[in-house]
Design a protein around this motif. Structure first.
Motif, PDB file in Angstrom:
ATOM      1  N   GLU A 184      17.642  14.163 -31.154  1.00  0.00           N
ATOM      2  CA  GLU A 184      17.001  14.291 -30.019  1.00  0.00           C
ATOM      3  C   GLU A 184      15.377  14.331 -30.392  1.00  0.00           C
ATOM      4  O   GLU A 184      14.355  13.740 -30.125  1.00  0.00           O
ATOM      5  CB  GLU A 184      17.135  15.018 -28.906  1.00  0.00           C
ATOM      6  CG  GLU A 184      16.263  14.658 -27.570  1.00  0.00           C
ATOM      7  CD  GLU A 184      17.010  15.276 -26.429  1.00  0.00           C
ATOM      8  OE1 GLU A 184      17.162  14.633 -25.287  1.00  0.00           O
ATOM      9  OE2 GLU A 184      17.241  16.581 -26.558  1.00  0.00           O
TER      10      GLU A 184
ATOM     11  N   ASP B 150      26.511  20.270 -30.613  1.00  0.00           N
ATOM     12  CA  ASP B 150      25.166  20.350 -29.992  1.00  0.00           C
ATOM     13  C   ASP B 150      23.847  20.494 -30.947  1.00  0.00           C
ATOM     14  O   ASP B 150      23.012  19.775 -30.474  1.00  0.00           O
ATOM     15  CB  ASP B 150      25.499  21.673 -29.151  1.00  0.00           C
ATOM     16  CG  ASP B 150      26.238  21.522 -27.878  1.00  0.00           C
ATOM     17  OD1 ASP B 150      26.724  20.210 -27.541  1.00  0.00           O
ATOM     18  OD2 ASP B 150      26.674  22.330 -27.263  1.00  0.00           O
TER      19      ASP B 150
ATOM     20  N   ASN C 195      20.625  18.445 -18.653  1.00  0.00           N
ATOM     21  CA  ASN C 195      19.784  19.406 -19.255  1.00  0.00           C
ATOM     22  C   ASN C 195      20.454  20.974 -18.950  1.00  0.00           C
ATOM     23  O   ASN C 195      19.779  22.027 -19.410  1.00  0.00           O
ATOM     24  CB  ASN C 195      18.556  19.711 -18.430  1.00  0.00           C
ATOM     25  CG  ASN C 195      18.552  19.442 -16.976  1.00  0.00           C
ATOM     26  OD1 ASN C 195      19.635  19.525 -16.679  1.00  0.00           O
ATOM     27  ND2 ASN C 195      17.342  19.321 -16.387  1.00  0.00           N
TER      28      ASN C 195
ATOM     29  N   ARG D 228      20.895  17.870 -30.709  1.00  0.00           N
ATOM     30  CA  ARG D 228      19.404  18.260 -30.140  1.00  0.00           C
ATOM     31  C   ARG D 228      18.444  17.911 -31.412  1.00  0.00           C
ATOM     32  O   ARG D 228      17.463  17.511 -31.304  1.00  0.00           O
ATOM     33  CB  ARG D 228      19.488  19.903 -30.022  1.00  0.00           C
ATOM     34  CG  ARG D 228      20.197  20.170 -28.728  1.00  0.00           C
ATOM     35  CD  ARG D 228      20.002  21.687 -28.476  1.00  0.00           C
ATOM     36  NE  ARG D 228      20.029  22.655 -29.557  1.00  0.00           N
ATOM     37  CZ  ARG D 228      21.305  23.389 -29.748  1.00  0.00           C
ATOM     38  NH1 ARG D 228      22.300  23.015 -28.920  1.00  0.00           N
ATOM     39  NH2 ARG D 228      21.385  24.155 -30.740  1.00  0.00           N
TER      40      ARG D 228
END
Length: 107
Positions: A36, A29, A105, A33
């Motif tokens: 991104e 994760d 999300n 993240r």
């Protein structure tokens, strides 16, 4: 890293594999993240810095190590307590199924 203890009716022997799985998810994760956020920066014209590249490489290396730790812990659990391994696999399958139902999300 999320050090959440096993919170299911699984035996204590499954705890190391459970923790390794949680660490693997957490590192994945964080890596995604970060990717991104950097992609958003680059779309806006930002340039990749050496420190960003090194940080991203470090995140990927940590995730790769966590994947290996999970694989090793799961194999050790299977050798020590095959029933606990099967129960853990079933729990992880159910958790992944639920995860797939949530909007991105909310993850």
């Amino acid at each position: 890293m999320n050090e959440a203890p096993l919170t299911s009716p699984l035996p204590a022997s499954a705890d190391p594999a459970w923790r390794a799985w949680r660490a693997m998810l957490d590192s994945k994760d964080l890596h995604f993240r970060t990717l991104e956020a950097l992609n958003d920066k680059y779309r806006l014209g930002g340039q990749r810095s050496l420190s960003e590249a090194a940080y991203l490489d470090g995140l990927l290396a940590e995730h790769t190590a966590n994947v290996h730790r999970f694989k090793t812990a799961l194999q050790a659990l299977g050798e020590a307590d095959p029933a606990a391994r099967s129960a853990l696999i079933a729990l992880l399958g159910a958790a992944n199924e639920e995860l797939g139902k949530r909007p991105m999300n909310d993850r």
